[in-house]
Write a protein that holds these residues in place. Structure first.
Motif, PDB file in Angstrom:
ATOM      1  N   VAL A  56       0.838  -1.209   0.000  1.00 53.65           N
ATOM      2  CA  VAL A  56       0.000   0.000   0.000  1.00 53.65           C
ATOM      3  C   VAL A  56       0.868   1.251   0.000  1.00 53.65           C
ATOM      4  N   GLU A  57       1.901   1.270   0.835  1.00 48.66           N
ATOM      5  CA  GLU A  57       2.771   2.444   0.896  1.00 48.66           C
ATOM      6  C   GLU A  57       3.464   2.671  -0.446  1.00 48.66           C
ATOM      7  N   LYS A  58       3.974   1.592  -1.036  1.00 49.35           N
ATOM      8  CA  LYS A  58       4.720   1.712  -2.291  1.00 49.35           C
ATOM      9  C   LYS A  58       3.819   2.146  -3.446  1.00 49.35           C
ATOM     10  N   GLN A  59       2.647   1.542  -3.535  1.00 52.67           N
ATOM     11  CA  GLN A  59       1.785   1.873  -4.662  1.00 52.67           C
ATOM     12  C   GLN A  59       1.210   3.274  -4.534  1.00 52.67           C
ATOM     13  N   THR A  60       0.908   3.705  -3.312  1.00 52.86           N
ATOM     14  CA  THR A  60       0.407   5.066  -3.098  1.00 52.86           C
ATOM     15  C   THR A  60       1.514   6.081  -3.350  1.00 52.86           C
ATOM     16  N   PHE A  61       2.739   5.739  -2.996  1.00 53.49           N
ATOM     17  CA  PHE A  61       3.902   6.578  -3.296  1.00 53.49           C
ATOM     18  C   PHE A  61       3.978   6.932  -4.783  1.00 53.49           C
ATOM     19  N   GLN A  62       3.529   6.016  -5.632  1.00 52.81           N
ATOM     20  CA  GLN A  62       3.626   6.256  -7.070  1.00 52.81           C
ATOM     21  C   GLN A  62       2.805   7.463  -7.519  1.00 52.81           C
ATOM     22  N   TYR A  63       1.805   7.852  -6.748  1.00 51.84           N
ATOM     23  CA  TYR A  63       1.059   9.073  -7.089  1.00 51.84           C
ATOM     24  C   TYR A  63       2.015  10.253  -7.184  1.00 51.84           C
ATOM     25  N   PHE A  64       3.004  10.292  -6.309  1.00 51.35           N
ATOM     26  CA  PHE A  64       3.941  11.415  -6.243  1.00 51.35           C
ATOM     27  C   PHE A  64       5.201  11.170  -7.063  1.00 51.35           C
ATOM     28  N   TRP A  65       5.303   9.977  -7.628  1.00 51.59           N
ATOM     29  CA  TRP A  65       6.470   9.651  -8.432  1.00 51.59           C
ATOM     30  C   TRP A  65       6.081   9.588  -9.919  1.00 51.59           C
ATOM     31  N   ASP A  66       5.493   8.483 -10.321  1.00 52.24           N
ATOM     32  CA  ASP A  66       5.056   8.376 -11.720  1.00 52.24           C
ATOM     33  C   ASP A  66       3.927   9.352 -12.043  1.00 52.24           C
ATOM     34  N   GLY A  67       3.110   9.662 -11.071  1.00 53.32           N
ATOM     35  CA  GLY A  67       1.938  10.504 -11.303  1.00 53.32           C
ATOM     36  C   GLY A  67       2.164  11.979 -11.104  1.00 53.32           C
ATOM     37  N   ALA A  68       3.399  12.402 -10.863  1.00 51.16           N
ATOM     38  CA  ALA A  68       3.675  13.819 -10.592  1.00 51.16           C
ATOM     39  C   ALA A  68       3.445  14.673 -11.838  1.00 51.16           C
ATOM     40  N   GLU A  69       3.187  15.948 -11.615  1.00 52.85           N
ATOM     41  CA  GLU A  69       3.101  16.900 -12.719  1.00 52.85           C
ATOM     42  C   GLU A  69       4.488  16.954 -13.371  1.00 52.85           C
ATOM     43  N   PRO A  70       4.601  16.759 -14.684  1.00 56.25           N
ATOM     44  CA  PRO A  70       5.904  16.497 -15.303  1.00 56.25           C
ATOM     45  C   PRO A  70       6.886  17.658 -15.298  1.00 56.25           C
ATOM     46  N   ASN A  71       6.439  18.883 -15.483  1.00 57.04           N
ATOM     47  CA  ASN A  71       7.385  19.997 -15.567  1.00 57.04           C
ATOM     48  C   ASN A  71       7.999  20.326 -14.212  1.00 57.04           C
ATOM     49  N   SER A  72       7.171  20.356 -13.178  1.00 53.52           N
ATOM     50  CA  SER A  72       7.641  20.723 -11.839  1.00 53.52           C
ATOM     51  C   SER A  72       8.154  19.529 -11.042  1.00 53.52           C
ATOM     52  N   GLY A  73       7.657  18.344 -11.364  1.00 48.33           N
ATOM     53  CA  GLY A  73       7.970  17.166 -10.562  1.00 48.33           C
ATOM     54  C   GLY A  73       7.217  17.106  -9.250  1.00 48.33           C
ATOM     55  N   LEU A  74       6.234  17.997  -9.084  1.00 53.13           N
ATOM     56  CA  LEU A  74       5.511  18.103  -7.810  1.00 53.13           C
ATOM     57  C   LEU A  74       4.118  17.479  -7.914  1.00 53.13           C
ATOM     58  N   ALA A  75       3.383  17.549  -6.815  1.00 46.42           N
ATOM     59  CA  ALA A  75       2.123  16.811  -6.694  1.00 46.42           C
ATOM     60  C   ALA A  75       0.994  17.480  -7.455  1.00 46.42           C
ATOM     61  N   ARG A  76       0.330  16.703  -8.283  1.00 46.73           N
ATOM     62  CA  ARG A  76      -0.890  17.177  -8.919  1.00 46.73           C
ATOM     63  C   ARG A  76      -2.001  17.323  -7.883  1.00 46.73           C
ATOM     64  N   GLU A  77      -2.887  18.272  -8.143  1.00 52.96           N
ATOM     65  CA  GLU A  77      -4.067  18.420  -7.295  1.00 52.96           C
ATOM     66  C   GLU A  77      -4.894  17.150  -7.297  1.00 52.96           C
ATOM     67  N   ARG A  78      -5.110  16.577  -8.487  1.00 50.88           N
ATOM     68  CA  ARG A  78      -5.934  15.366  -8.599  1.00 50.88           C
ATOM     69  C   ARG A  78      -5.513  14.570  -9.820  1.00 50.88           C
ATOM     70  N   TYR A  79      -5.909  13.320  -9.833  1.00 53.43           N
ATOM     71  CA  TYR A  79      -5.705  12.475 -11.012  1.00 53.43           C
ATOM     72  C   TYR A  79      -6.904  11.547 -11.117  1.00 53.43           C
ATOM     73  N   HIS A  80      -7.579  11.614 -12.251  1.00 50.56           N
ATOM     74  CA  HIS A  80      -8.760  10.786 -12.473  1.00 50.56           C
ATOM     75  C   HIS A  80      -8.430   9.695 -13.480  1.00 50.56           C
ATOM     76  N   VAL A  81      -8.386   8.472 -13.024  1.00 55.27           N
ATOM     77  CA  VAL A  81      -8.135   7.348 -13.916  1.00 55.27           C
ATOM     78  C   VAL A  81      -9.249   7.235 -14.947  1.00 55.27           C
ATOM     79  N   ASP A  82     -10.466   7.597 -14.547  1.00 55.30           N
ATOM     80  CA  ASP A  82     -11.608   7.511 -15.458  1.00 55.30           C
ATOM     81  C   ASP A  82     -11.643   8.664 -16.460  1.00 55.30           C
ATOM     82  N   GLY A  83     -10.665   9.576 -16.376  1.00 59.26           N
ATOM     83  CA  GLY A  83     -10.522  10.611 -17.384  1.00 59.26           C
ATOM     84  C   GLY A  83     -11.414  11.813 -17.221  1.00 59.26           C
ATOM     85  N   ASP A  84     -12.282  11.812 -16.230  1.00 59.10           N
ATOM     86  CA  ASP A  84     -13.225  12.918 -16.052  1.00 59.10           C
ATOM     87  C   ASP A  84     -12.593  13.969 -15.161  1.00 59.10           C
ATOM     88  N   TYR A  85     -11.790  14.855 -15.724  1.00 58.03           N
ATOM     89  CA  TYR A  85     -11.137  15.899 -14.941  1.00 58.03           C
ATOM     90  C   TYR A  85     -12.094  17.047 -14.719  1.00 58.03           C
TER      91      TYR A  85
END
Length: 452
Positions: free
Chosen positions: A45-74
Motif C-alpha cells: 500500500v505504501e509503495k503503490q500510493t507513493f507512485q502518485y507522487f512519483w510516476d503521477g507527478a506533474e511532469p514539468n515541476s515534478g511536484l504533486a498534482r491536485e488530482r488524477y482521475h483514472v476515469d478521465g473525467d477531470y
C-alpha cells in the motif's frame, strides 16, 4: 473551514519491494493476490500510493498534482495544476520512498531538486505560496474569486515537508547540502508575521495583492491548522510571539472542551461541531511531521487527542446510526474527500454514506489494529473496486454503489507518510530534529520527548 468548504465550492461550481510486487498493472486492470502478511500488505500500500507522487507527478515541476482521475473525467481540467499542500505531503512521501528503496537516493534527490527549483521561481505572496499553481509556469491558479494570493495553511504543509527534506539531506554530499541550504532560504523567506494582518494576535489564512484581506479567515483552533502556528513560531526570520498562538489559535483558553464520545474523551473543541469531532484529516495534516507522541501543552495531550479522534470515528462507523451499507469494524473512515455529489467534509456529524480510505489508513500510527483491518478488507474484499495504480481511490459508497476511480493528492499523501511514521517514525524524527522546530515548540510552551 477551508478544507471542507473551500474545496467544495470550486468543485460544485463545475459539476515495490520485491516481496510485494504481485499487484500487476495492465492499463487499469489490477490483479489482487491474497495472503500477504501485515508487513507485506503495508509495504504494498505504501509503495503503490507513493507512485502518485512519483510516476503521477506533474511532469514539468515534478511536484504533486491536485488530482488524477483514472476515469478521465477531470472536473477542473487541471492535469497540470500543482497543489501546494499535497506537494508538502508528496516531498515527505519521496523521502519515505528513498528510505524504503522504492527509488534510489540519487533519483529522489534529483526529483526533489527539480521541485525545489520550481518552488523557488513560483509565485509567492510575502513568502507564502498560493493554494494552486500552474505546473508549466509556477503562476498562481486562483482557488476562488478572492483566493488568488498567499495561502498560509497550504504553505505550512509545504514548509513542514520541506523541513523534513532539509533534515534528510543536511549531512549529505555537497549537492545534497546545497539543496538543504536552498530549502532553508525558502523557509526563512516565508513572512508568517505579515499574515497577522496588521499585527493582530492571530494568523490569517489568505492575503491577495488584488483584494488584500478580503477572505477574512482568522485561524482559530481546533482544526487542521495547528502546524501553521508551529511553523510560524519556529521561523528565525519572521516569527510570531507566543501570544499569537495563545490568544489567536487557542482563543485565550476557548479552545478547550470536555466532551466524551463513545467513551473517548476529547479536550479540544472541534470548530463547527457541537461537542463533536471533525473529519480525521484534523488529526493527520498537522502531524505528518509534528510528532504527537508525548506532545503536550497547557491545552491538551495531543497523542490522546488524535488517537481518541480516530477511535471515535471507528466506533461511530461500527454504531452506524444511519444504517449505511458496508460500515463496520473493518470498513470505517470519515474525512474530507470526494463525495457522491462533489466534495464534502465527512465526519460523524456530516455522514453521507461515503468512506474515504485515507481516513483510516493515515490513522495507522494511532490505531494500528483497526487500520490494518481496514487495509486488508479494502484490498482483499473490495479489491479493484477501490484499488488502482496509485493505491486506494479517494472515496467510495457501497450504499450508493459509487466507486469512482479518482485520486486527490492531499488525501494520498497522508497515507504514505503516516504508514511510514507508524512503521519507523521516519518523518516524525526528521521534522522534530529541526532546531527551529524545537525552539518554536519551546516558545509556545510545548513539552515533547524530542525537546529533552
Amino acid at each position: 473551514m477551508k478544507h471542507t468548504s473551500i474545496y467544495l465550492f470550486p468543485l460544485l461550481l463545475l459539476l515495490f519491494c520485491s516481496d510485494v510486487s504481485f499487484a500487476q498493472i495492465a492499463g487499469n486492470s489490477i490483479s489482487i493476490k491474497k495472503g500477504f502478511t501485515d508487513n507485506q500488505l503495508l509495504n504494498l500500500v505504501e509503495k503503490q500510493t507513493f507512485q502518485y507522487f512519483w510516476d503521477g507527478a506533474e511532469p514539468n515541476s515534478g511536484l504533486a498534482r491536485e488530482r488524477y482521475h483514472v476515469d478521465g473525467d477531470y472536473l477542473l481540467n487541471d492535469k497540470n495544476v500543482v497543489a501546494t499542500g499535497a506537494t508538502g505531503f508528496g516531498v515527505m512521501a519521496i523521502i519515505a520512498g528513498i528510505d524504503r528503496h522504492y527509488i534510489t537516493r540519487k533519483q529522489g534527490f534529483e526529483r526533489l531538486q527539480k521541485g525545489v527549483n520550481f518552488l523557488e521561481k513560483a509565485d509567492r505572496f510575502h513568502g507564502a505560496w498560493p493554494h494552486w499553481m500552474y505546473g508549466e509556469t509556477g503562476k498562481v491558479k486562483p482557488f476562488g474569486n478572492n483566493d488568488d494570493g498567499g495561502d498560509l495553511v497550504e504553505t505550512a504543509y509545504l514548509a513542514q515537508g520541506l523541513i523534513c527534506v532539509r533534515q534528510y539531506f543536511a549531512n549529505g554530499n555537497k549537492a545534497e547540502r546545497k539543496l538543504a541550504a536552498q530549502i532553508d532560504r525558502l523557509y526563512k523567506g516565508i513572512e508568517w508575521d505579515w499574515y497577522r494582518n496588521g499585527g493582530k494576535n492571530v494568523l490569517y489564512w489568505h492575503w491577495s495583492p488584488n483584494v488584500g484581506w478580503k477572505m477574512n479567515f482568522p485561524l482559530e483552533g481546533y482544526n487542521e491548522c495547528l502546524i501553521t502556528y508551529i511553523m510560524a513560531a519556529a521561523s528565525p526570520t519572521h516569527g510570531i510571539p507566543a501570544a499569537v498562538y495563545h490568544e489567536g489559535w487557542a482563543r485565550s483558553g476557548g479552545i478547550n472542551t470536555n466532551a466524551n464520545i463513545y467513551g473517548f474523551p476529547i479536550k479540544l473543541k472541534h470548530n463547527g461541531t457541537q461537542n463533536g469531532v471533525g473529519g480525521l484529516f484534523w488529526s493527520q495534516y498537522s502531524y505528518l511531521g509534528l510528532s504527537p507522541k508525548g506532545l503536550t501543552d497547557r491545552y491538551a495531550n495531543y497523542w490522546n487527542e488524535v488517537r481518541n479522534h480516530a477511535l471515535i470515528n471507528h466506533a461511530y462507523c461500527i454504531d452506524n446510526p444511519k444504517h449505511y451499507k458496508g460500515y463496520g469494524d473493518n470498513c470505517w473512515g470519515l474525512t474530507a474527500s470526494y463525495s457522491v455529489d462533489g466534495y464534502s467534509g465527512h465526519s460523524p456529524s456530516n455522514d453521507l454514506g461515503v468512506i474515504s480510505p485515507t481516513a483510516a489508513l493515515a490513522s495507522y500510527p494511532y490505531t494500528p489494529k483497526e487500520s490494518m483491518k481496514m487495509i486488508r478488507h479494502l484490498y482483499e474484499d473490495l479489491g479493484d473496486k477501490v484499488w488502482g495504480k496509485y493505491g486506494f481511490y479517494d472515496a467510495f459508497s457501497e450504499t450508493a454503489n459509487w466507486y469512482p476511480k479518482r485520486y486527490l493528492g492531499i488525501d494520498q499523501g497522508p497515507i504514505v507518510v503516516m504508514i511510514e511514521n507508524g512503521r519507523s517514525g521516519l518523518l516524525w524524527k526528521l521534522f522534530m530534529s529541526s532546531p527551529e522546530v524545537k525552539a518554536g515548540l519551546k516558545k509556545l510552551d510545548f513539552k515533547s520527548p524530542y525537546l529533552k
